[in-house]
Structures are given as structure tokens and as C-alpha cells.
Write a protein that holds these residues in place. Structure first.
Motif, PDB file in Angstrom:
ATOM      1  N   HIS A 108       5.160 -14.019  -6.923  1.00 27.09           N
ATOM      2  CA  HIS A 108       5.609 -15.150  -7.752  1.00 27.09           C
ATOM      3  C   HIS A 108       4.604 -15.509  -8.840  1.00 27.09           C
ATOM      4  O   HIS A 108       4.908 -16.309  -9.715  1.00 27.09           O
ATOM      5  CB  HIS A 108       5.942 -16.366  -6.884  1.00 27.09           C
ATOM      6  CG  HIS A 108       4.765 -16.998  -6.215  1.00 27.09           C
ATOM      7  ND1 HIS A 108       4.352 -16.647  -4.954  1.00 27.09           N
ATOM      8  CD2 HIS A 108       3.903 -17.947  -6.637  1.00 27.09           C
ATOM      9  CE1 HIS A 108       3.302 -17.355  -4.623  1.00 27.09           C
ATOM     10  NE2 HIS A 108       3.003 -18.155  -5.624  1.00 27.09           N
ATOM     11  N   MET A 150       4.429   0.496  -6.548  1.00 24.43           N
ATOM     12  CA  MET A 150       4.637   0.622  -5.111  1.00 24.43           C
ATOM     13  C   MET A 150       5.427   1.886  -4.793  1.00 24.43           C
ATOM     14  O   MET A 150       5.122   2.596  -3.845  1.00 24.43           O
ATOM     15  CB  MET A 150       5.382  -0.601  -4.604  1.00 24.43           C
ATOM     16  CG  MET A 150       5.381  -0.769  -3.132  1.00 24.43           C
ATOM     17  SD  MET A 150       6.019  -2.387  -2.721  1.00 24.43           S
ATOM     18  CE  MET A 150       7.752  -2.066  -2.745  1.00 24.43           C
ATOM     19  N   TYR A 197       0.278 -12.942  -5.639  1.00 20.68           N
ATOM     20  CA  TYR A 197       1.568 -12.815  -4.977  1.00 20.68           C
ATOM     21  C   TYR A 197       2.626 -12.517  -6.033  1.00 20.68           C
ATOM     22  O   TYR A 197       2.435 -12.832  -7.216  1.00 20.68           O
ATOM     23  CB  TYR A 197       1.897 -14.099  -4.226  1.00 20.68           C
ATOM     24  CG  TYR A 197       1.041 -14.270  -2.998  1.00 20.68           C
ATOM     25  CD1 TYR A 197       1.410 -13.684  -1.799  1.00 20.68           C
ATOM     26  CD2 TYR A 197      -0.155 -14.965  -3.053  1.00 20.68           C
ATOM     27  CE1 TYR A 197       0.617 -13.800  -0.675  1.00 20.68           C
ATOM     28  CE2 TYR A 197      -0.962 -15.094  -1.924  1.00 20.68           C
ATOM     29  CZ  TYR A 197      -0.561 -14.506  -0.747  1.00 20.68           C
ATOM     30  OH  TYR A 197      -1.345 -14.618   0.362  1.00 20.68           O
ATOM     31  N   MET A 221      12.175   4.498  -4.135  1.00 19.49           N
ATOM     32  CA  MET A 221      13.243   3.801  -4.838  1.00 19.49           C
ATOM     33  C   MET A 221      12.704   2.583  -5.571  1.00 19.49           C
ATOM     34  O   MET A 221      11.838   1.876  -5.074  1.00 19.49           O
ATOM     35  CB  MET A 221      14.279   3.367  -3.797  1.00 19.49           C
ATOM     36  CG  MET A 221      15.521   2.815  -4.391  1.00 19.49           C
ATOM     37  SD  MET A 221      16.937   3.286  -3.387  1.00 19.49           S
ATOM     38  CE  MET A 221      18.226   2.505  -4.316  1.00 19.49           C
ATOM     39  N   ASP A 246      16.316  -5.896  -8.802  1.00 20.78           N
ATOM     40  CA  ASP A 246      15.755  -7.206  -9.097  1.00 20.78           C
ATOM     41  C   ASP A 246      14.372  -7.326  -8.463  1.00 20.78           C
ATOM     42  O   ASP A 246      14.244  -7.512  -7.260  1.00 20.78           O
ATOM     43  CB  ASP A 246      16.683  -8.285  -8.527  1.00 20.78           C
ATOM     44  CG  ASP A 246      16.236  -9.671  -8.948  1.00 20.78           C
ATOM     45  OD1 ASP A 246      15.109  -9.778  -9.477  1.00 20.78           O
ATOM     46  OD2 ASP A 246      16.987 -10.630  -8.750  1.00 20.78           O
ATOM     47  N   THR A 284      13.506 -10.414  -6.020  1.00 20.75           N
ATOM     48  CA  THR A 284      13.939 -10.477  -4.624  1.00 20.75           C
ATOM     49  C   THR A 284      13.549  -9.221  -3.852  1.00 20.75           C
ATOM     50  O   THR A 284      13.579  -9.230  -2.637  1.00 20.75           O
ATOM     51  CB  THR A 284      15.468 -10.654  -4.543  1.00 20.75           C
ATOM     52  OG1 THR A 284      16.079  -9.580  -5.253  1.00 20.75           O
ATOM     53  CG2 THR A 284      15.894 -11.965  -5.129  1.00 20.75           C
ATOM     54  N   ALA A 285      13.203  -8.160  -4.569  1.00 23.43           N
ATOM     55  CA  ALA A 285      12.926  -6.906  -3.865  1.00 23.43           C
ATOM     56  C   ALA A 285      11.494  -6.826  -3.362  1.00 23.43           C
ATOM     57  O   ALA A 285      11.159  -5.916  -2.616  1.00 23.43           O
ATOM     58  CB  ALA A 285      13.237  -5.710  -4.761  1.00 23.43           C
ATOM     59  N   LEU A 286      10.644  -7.755  -3.789  1.00 28.30           N
ATOM     60  CA  LEU A 286       9.284  -7.784  -3.252  1.00 28.30           C
ATOM     61  C   LEU A 286       9.181  -8.927  -2.257  1.00 28.30           C
ATOM     62  O   LEU A 286       9.739 -10.004  -2.480  1.00 28.30           O
ATOM     63  CB  LEU A 286       8.269  -7.985  -4.386  1.00 28.30           C
ATOM     64  CG  LEU A 286       8.074  -6.795  -5.326  1.00 28.30           C
ATOM     65  CD1 LEU A 286       7.257  -7.214  -6.535  1.00 28.30           C
ATOM     66  CD2 LEU A 286       7.388  -5.651  -4.616  1.00 28.30           C
ATOM     67  N   SER A 287       8.467  -8.693  -1.192  1.00 26.42           N
ATOM     68  CA  SER A 287       8.324  -9.744  -0.193  1.00 26.42           C
ATOM     69  C   SER A 287       7.481 -10.882  -0.757  1.00 26.42           C
ATOM     70  O   SER A 287       6.410 -10.641  -1.307  1.00 26.42           O
ATOM     71  CB  SER A 287       7.665  -9.190   1.062  1.00 26.42           C
ATOM     72  OG  SER A 287       7.238 -10.253   1.872  1.00 26.42           O
ATOM     73  N   PRO A 288       7.956 -12.124  -0.641  1.00 20.31           N
ATOM     74  CA  PRO A 288       7.189 -13.243  -1.196  1.00 20.31           C
ATOM     75  C   PRO A 288       5.965 -13.609  -0.371  1.00 20.31           C
ATOM     76  O   PRO A 288       5.142 -14.396  -0.805  1.00 20.31           O
ATOM     77  CB  PRO A 288       8.199 -14.389  -1.194  1.00 20.31           C
ATOM     78  CG  PRO A 288       9.169 -14.042  -0.130  1.00 20.31           C
ATOM     79  CD  PRO A 288       9.239 -12.543  -0.079  1.00 20.31           C
ATOM     80  N   MET A 319       6.551  -3.057  -8.704  1.00 16.44           N
ATOM     81  CA  MET A 319       7.550  -2.339  -7.881  1.00 16.44           C
ATOM     82  C   MET A 319       7.438  -0.837  -8.145  1.00 16.44           C
ATOM     83  O   MET A 319       7.487  -0.023  -7.212  1.00 16.44           O
ATOM     84  CB  MET A 319       8.928  -2.852  -8.319  1.00 16.44           C
ATOM     85  CG  MET A 319      10.082  -2.289  -7.574  1.00 16.44           C
ATOM     86  SD  MET A 319      10.479  -3.313  -6.163  1.00 16.44           S
ATOM     87  CE  MET A 319      11.090  -2.050  -5.085  1.00 16.44           C
ATOM     88  N   PHE A 367      14.109  -0.894  -7.073  1.00 23.24           N
ATOM     89  CA  PHE A 367      15.323  -1.692  -6.973  1.00 23.24           C
ATOM     90  C   PHE A 367      15.531  -2.534  -8.226  1.00 23.24           C
ATOM     91  O   PHE A 367      14.635  -2.710  -9.042  1.00 23.24           O
ATOM     92  CB  PHE A 367      15.277  -2.577  -5.737  1.00 23.24           C
ATOM     93  CG  PHE A 367      15.385  -1.795  -4.466  1.00 23.24           C
ATOM     94  CD1 PHE A 367      16.616  -1.363  -4.009  1.00 23.24           C
ATOM     95  CD2 PHE A 367      14.257  -1.457  -3.744  1.00 23.24           C
ATOM     96  CE1 PHE A 367      16.723  -0.631  -2.855  1.00 23.24           C
ATOM     97  CE2 PHE A 367      14.358  -0.726  -2.578  1.00 23.24           C
ATOM     98  CZ  PHE A 367      15.590  -0.313  -2.130  1.00 23.24           C
TER      99      PHE A 367
END
Lengths: 406, 328
Positions: free
Chosen positions: A219, A233, A217, A160, A164, A167-171, A230, A162
Motif C-alpha cells: 500500500h 516477484m 508494504y 504469472m 490488479d 489486490t494480487a499482492l498480500s497486504p 508483481m 495478475f
């Protein structure tokens, strides 16, 4: 490229892990559909329902007739128990997606688009959600599948993207770690191989300097690059079904076009089936083969992208189309939004859920619209859930709606 | 990272200087000088003798000079009256005829032992319970856990301490009566059993906060979009919760932990008094009762130093936990 896509479109739901290579069946039909679609979109010409019947037969099917479809959803109901009552987020949804094809699901916020896609992955809290109906994916029944088995499918065969990517990736972990984590989970690869795979995936989705960016990262990435990450991934295990839940909504239009190109190319390459959820009809036009219009948790219209966008048969679809600005059209034509607000799913309207917002209740006459729920009667995979007669629909569309579309 | 550390350490030193300046001013200038002279001079003190003492101690000098002598004494040592005070010299307690630094160094192991045990116990149990409650949100486990935390956090230590001594030491005989612990390195078993009861008391009171904080931040993190992504990747529950979600919940926990470490290391006055433990907290109490100004000054410096260091450690931990904090 178009030809290649035609080839990859071939139905090959045999062995899931093997990627479909080439198959010549119905290539011509798909290509003609492609070309027609492109012409329509490019020139804005109006063709009424003139698709070759062969295409229609391939495109989709009357409900229940195709248990062999790659992903087949039958009469899906998703009900959430809340303090205020039962929310009927999805109420009797049926659709099919074939390998190498893209089904676009359109609808307003709260029409049940995302809920249905999350249901396919089994991501709802099972204790508070009642799911009925059937979701068959390559022969597996997903609704009743135990969580542990479902987990093996998630990320490997069904993945899937997502909405956004911020927010959908771990910071807390690097982009590379997050891509590699999925790969290691499903293939048991060691850390080194998974890292190499992450670099390869970043390269494939068009991230420059993947060898250094892999250690960044989320960010550190721009919005478009995050969405690429994403996508990398979600594609790391070469899934057979990709669910894209508004993947471009948070992005600006140039980046959006790049992402859509990327998804199309990847579909050409691997023959992935894509379930594309959006509220943007422009994106649907350029991305989907087939379209499902959802309203209040139900499908109200279904057909190929040309059929639905060029000759829509449901008042809600008319509303969606006439509320969309046309850049090449007359600026004096007013945008006409769908009046009213989406219905509460706690207590959906009786009969046709769209009737409180529909302008043509009187045309149908009597109280049929408010008492009787119109079925989605599909003929060759094409249909609309509306009580209006076929003649009325055609007349209203040509007289009232089409002039507004510019 | 090194630059960050150096910059922060300079900050710590600067703030310590300010803290010591303020305490110095309050104690010595506002009230202290006469007391110091009286205490050092003894009962039968003539005005002439007082003047001699005053000069010996440097109390006739200006306040700035005195402060400078105090500060430089920390690094070079000095002589106060006829008492030699080696570096680091925090002053000399005339009330008890003791070197302040030596006294603090003597008392500190008790406080340190108390703090280490209490922090280890209350973080493991409190955070563990919080994670459990978050994962079982809304279920019986959650309700029982949060209920226990609420109950345990609401009893003050001066009630809990005597109660625990009565129940566990006098009635049941399960635990030893708390005493000043022997050295951990010589007798670890004795060390632990001497402090087990105070640890359990401190744990009971402090874990409530960790439990509730962990639960609420975990619940927040579990509703984040990226947790859904992790599930969509097919990760197991343990990986999602412990590797990813817990890391997201860690920053606020570390913040509170830093404050607690600072407080516990600078002496838990009530706990030490309740269990008659001779640590820094107890020293603070006796020095106030005795008007032992140099000693009070030393206690304040210890407290300030550990609070600052704990905060520095927290800032470092933030950067380790959350890469978004690691900006130049």
C-alpha cells in the motif's frame, strides 16, 4: 535492441534452466517481421498478407504438428460444474508458444482467456473443474500432473502476472518478503540471500531506491510500482514461461507503456516465452508476435500480429477492430461495436458460437452457421473459424470493414 | 507506536473518569446516601447519630466534592469515618466491614483464572475448528464442525453447567466439582482441576462464535486475489493457509476476542453463580443484593477498566496484524 530481441527469439527449448544465449537461426526472418510490424503500427499503413513465408513457418504451426513446441496446448476443455449447470469456459482450445515469443490472447470478458491461463498453472479447484485435453510444457504434461509436482513448476518455471496489482499482492507482508518468499521456496536460499535477491529484482524492474523500498508494504507503492513489484516477484526465479493476465488493464497509459517496455526488455534478456492476455488490441499490437482471438471459449482466429490486425478474417475480429477508436483517423467515422452480448457459456449457441451476433450469416446462406461448428483450419499457422469463403472474407473486409478502421 | 499508546492510555483514563462519575452520581446522589448512613449507623440509630455519621463520611458535602474525595482517595488514600483506607482506596463497604479494594483483590484471582483458562480453550479449539471447516469447505468435516459449533453455542450456561456437573462429576466422576481454585503458583494441578469444568462449559458456549467467525472470514480471505497469487508462486497449502490466509482472517477474530476478554475479566456473573465460584461476578451479585453501594462502585470500576484495557490491546493487535493500520 531489436536485433538483440531477434537473437533471443531463437527456439532453444533444450534445457529449461539455462537461458538461451545467442543463436543465429532465423534471426533475419524475425527481424524483418519485427520491422514490418513496427512500420505497420507506426505509419498505420495497410499491408495485406505479405509476410515472408519463412516467418509464417516459424510463427506458429498447424495444430498437432508441433509436439516439440515449448508450450503446447491441444484441444483444451475446461468445464466448471455450477448449480446452474456446466459452464464450458474453454471448449477445444489449441495453441503453441515458443521460447522468446509472445502470444497475445484477445477476446471479450468471459471468452475464456483467463481461465485457460489459470488452467496452465493448474489453479482451478480440481473438484469442481473438469479439464480435458493436453497442455505440454517443455516435455511435461501439466493437465494430469499431480498438484505437488505442479507446485514446483509454479513460480519457478511458469509464473504469472495478475491483472490488479493492488489486490494480487498480500497486504500483510512487505514487498520484499513476498518476492523473497517465492525465491526461498524454489531455491532454498537463506533469508539474507533472498532479501538481497529481492532488492536486485526491484532494481531490475526499475524501482528507485530498491534498498529502502524493499521493506515497504504494497500500500506504500503506486499502481505502476505495484505492478513492477508483481513482475519482479514473478521473474525472481527466472521463469521460462510468463503468463501475463491483463497486466496493464488497471494502469494508466503512460505506466502501461513503461510496463510493456519492461516486459519486452526482460524477454529480450532472458528469452522468456510470454502468454499475454488482454482485451486491448493496441497493447497486442505493440507486444505480441502472434495473436489468438478467443470467443466463447474457442479460438476463432489465429495468426501473426500483422496478419490478424491488418488482414483479419473473422467477423468477430472485424468487430473488435472496428470498435476501437483510431486517434489518427477521421473523427466522423463512427465506432461500430459488436452488437449483442457475449453468449452464455452454460448454453453456448449451436453451430458457430458467434452466429447470433454475426452480420454475415446470410452471406454464408442456409443454416450452416447455426448448425455446423466451423473448424479453425490453419494453413501455416494462420486461420479463422468461419464458414465464409475466402473470397467473401476478403471482399467484406476490404469493402465493409477497412473503411471503418480509418 | 509509543505516542499512539500514550494517547490511548490518556483516553482510557479519561473514559474511566467519566464512567466513575456517572456511577458515582447514580449510586450516591440518586439513592445512595441514606442507605450508606443507615448501614454504617446500625439498628438503633437516632437522628443525631445519623447526622454524626453523615458528617464523618463526608456525605454532607456537595456531590462534586464527594466525587473529588473519591477520586483523590484512589491515588492518595483517605480516612472514611474511623476506617483508614490506604491508596488505592475505592471506598469502604459498611455492609460487610470491608475495604473495597482489598475485597476485589481477594476475589480477582478466581475471575482471572476462570477467564484465562476459558479464553485459551475456546480460542484454540474454536479457531482450530473454524480453520479446519474453512479448508474443508462443503465437505463432511465442514458440516460436522459447523453443526457441532451451532449445537454447542445454543445451550445457556445455567443449563450446561448443572448438566455437566451431573454427568461428569456425579455420574462419571471424571472431573472434580468446581471450587475456588488454590493459587496457580502453589498448586497448578489443583488450580486446573478446580476450574476444569467451568472452563469446558465456557469453552463449549464461546467456541461456537470463534469457529463460525474464523470459518467465514477464512473463506472470504481464501477467495481473495492475493491467495491466488500465492498459489501461483508455488507455495505449499500450509504456507498459503496458515501464514497468509489466517493472518488475513485474524483481525475480526481479535476484535471478538477483545470483547470476550473484557467481559470475562470483569466477572462472569452467571457462570460464577452456577458453579459457586467467588469471583468478581459473584461479588457483583452479592453487593447488589446487599445494596452494598461502595462495593458495586468498585466492581463497576474493575469491569470498566478491563473492558478499556482489552479494547486497547485489540487496537494494538490490529496494528501488529495489518500494516495498513499502522499509519501515523
Amino acid at each position: 535492441m531489436r536485433l538483440r530481441r531477434g537473437a533471443a527469439t531463437s527456439p532453444a527449448p533444450s534445457e529449461a534452466s539455462t537461458k538461451p544465449t545467442t543463436a543465429a537461426t532465423s534471426t533475419d526472418a524475425t527481424v524483418s517481421d519485427e520491422q514490418a510490424r513496427e512500420q505497420d503500427m507506426a505509419a498505420g499503413t495497410d499491408t495485406t498478407d505479405g509476410t515472408p513465408s519463412l516467418v509464417k513457418q516459424r510463427d506458429s504451426s498447424p495444430s498437432g504438428d508441433r509436439p516439440d513446441a515449448f508450450l503446447s496446448v491441444r484441444d483444451l476443455q475446461v468445464h466448471f460444474s455450477t448449480e446452474d449447470g456446466v459452464v464450458k469456459a474453454v471448449d477445444g482450445l489449441t495453441f503453441d508458444v515458443e521460447k522468446g515469443r509472445t502470444l497475445g490472447i484477445v477476446g471479450e470478458s468471459g471468452s475464456g482467456k483467463s481461465v485457460s491461463s489459470l488452467t496452465i498453472l493448474g489453479l482451478h479447484n480440481r473438484e469442481r473443474t473438469r479439464i480435458e485435453g493436453e497442455i505440454r510444457f517443455d516435455g511435461h504434461e501439466l493437465v494430469k500432473m499431480p498438484e505437488r509436482k505442479l507446485r514446483d513448476l509454479r513460480g519457478r518455471r511458469i509464473s504469472m502476472i495478475f491483472q490488479d496489482p493492488l489486490t494480487a499482492l498480500s497486504p500483510f507482508y512487505t514487498v520484499g518478503e513476498q518476492i523473497a518468499e517465492s525465491y526461498r521456496r524454489h531455491t532454498g536460499a537463506n533469508r539474507h540471500d533472498a532479501h538481497a535477491r529481492a532488492i536486485e529484482m526491484l532494481d531490475r524492474v526499475g524501482i528507485p531506491n530498491p534498498k529502502t523500498r524493499v521493506n515497504d508494504y504494497p500500500h506504500h507503492f503506486s499502481g505502476g510500482m505495484r505492478q513492477r513489484a508483481m513482475i519482479a516477484m514473478s521473474l525472481v526465479c527466472d521463469p521460462d514461461l510468463l503468463i501475463a493476465d491483463e497486466p496493464t488493464t488497471a494502469l494508466d497509459v503512460t505506466v502501461q507503456a513503461q510496463i510493456l517496455d519492461l516486459l519486452r526488455d526482460l524477454q529480450d534478456e532472458f528469452g522468456t516465452a510470454i502468454l499475454f492476455i488482454t482485451h486491448d488490441l493496441g497493447v497486442i499490437a505493440s507486444m505480441a508476435h502472434d495473436v489468438l482471438v478467443m470467443y466463447a471459449g474457442r479460438s476463432v482466429e489465429k495468426g501473426t500480429v500483422r496478419e490478424v490486425l491488418k488482414n483479419p478474417r473473422h467477423p468477430y475480429t472485424w468487430g473488435l477492430l472496428s470498435s476501437m477508436p483510431n486517434l489518427s483517423g477521421d473523427v466522423d467515422i463512427p465506432l461500430r461495436p459488436v452488437r449483442g452480448t457475449p453468449p452464455s457459456l452454460l448454453a453456448p449457441p449451436s453451430g458457430c458460437p458467434f452466429h447470433p451476433r454475426c452480420d454475415y450469416v446470410d452471406t454464408v446462406g442456409g443454416d450452416r452457421c447455426s448448425t455446423e461448428r466451423p473448424p479453425l483450419a490453419l494453413v501455416d499457422g494462420r486461420g479463422a473459424a468461419c464458414h465464409l469463403s475466402a473470397e467473401d472474407k476478403q471482399r467484406i473486409f476490404i469493402d465493409d470493414v477497412r473503411p471503418l478502421l480509418g | 507506536m509509543l505516542r499512539f499508546l500514550v494517547r490511548r492510555l490518556i483516553g482510557v483514563v479519561a473514559i474511566l473518569l467519566v464512567v466513575s462519575g456517572i456511577t458515582f452520581y447514580l449510586f450516591f446522589a440518586a439513592s445512595g446516601a441514606d442507605d450508606v448512613v443507615r448501614l454504617s449507623c446500625g439498628r438503633n440509630c437516632t437522628p443525631e447519630m445519623r447526622e454524626v455519621v453523615r458528617q464523618n463520611l463526608g456525605l454532607d458535602k456537595s456531590l462534586i466534592e464527594q466525587f473529588w474525595i473519591f477520586i483523590s482517595g484512589i491515588f492518595t488514600g483517605r480516612t472514611i469515618g474511623d476506617k483508614a483506607c490506604d491508596a488505592p482506596c475505592l471506598g469502604y463497604s459498611f455492609a460487610n466491614n470491608e475495604n473495597v479494594f482489598d475485597k476485589l483483590a481477594d476475589r480477582f484471582p478466581v475471575t482471572l483464572s476462570l477467564a484465562i483458562g476459558a479464553i485459551l480453550l475456546c480460542t484454540t479449539i474454536g479457531i482450530g475448528m473454524g480453520v479446519l471447516a474453512a479448508l474443508k469447505r462443503g465437505k463432511t468435516t465442514d458440516k460436522v464442525t459447523t453443526g457441532v459449533a451451532l449445537l454447542s453455542g445454543s445451550a445457556p450456561i445455567y443449563v450446561l453447567g448443572p448438566l455437566f456437573i451431573y454427568v461428569f462429576v456425579q455420574q462419571l466422576g471424571w472431573l472434580d466439582r468446581p471450587t475456588d481454585p488454590p493459587s496457580f503458583f502453589g498448586d497448578p494441578g489443583g488450580w486446573a482441576s478446580a476450574l476444569l469444568l467451568p472452563w469446558i462449559c465456557l469453552m463449549t458456549i464461546h467456541m461456537a462464535m470463534y469457529c463460525r467467525l474464523t470459518r467465514s472470514t477464512m473463506v472470504d480471505v481464501l477467495s481473495e486475489d492475493y491467495v491466488r497469487t500465492l498459489k501461483a508462486k508455488g507455495l505449499s497449502g500450509r504456507s498459503v493457509y496458515l501464514k497468509h490466509a489466517f493472518r488475513g482472517a485474524l483481525s475480526p477474530i481479535v476484535t471478538v476476542l477483545g470483547v470476550d476478554i473484557g467481559v470475562l475479566m470483569s466477572g462472569t456473573i452467571i457462570t460464577e453463580s452456577t458453579f459457586s465460584l467467588h469471583g468478581i461476578g459473584m461479588l457483583a451479585v452479592t453487593s447488589v443484593v446487599d445494596s452494598d453501594l461502595p462495593m458495586m462502585m468498585g466492581v463497576v470500576m474493575v469491569a470498566a477498566t478491563f473492558t478499556m484495557l482489552a479494547n486497547l490491546a485489540v487496537d494494538m493487535a490490529y496494528a501488529a496484524i495489518d500494516p495498513r493500520v499502522r499509519l501515523s
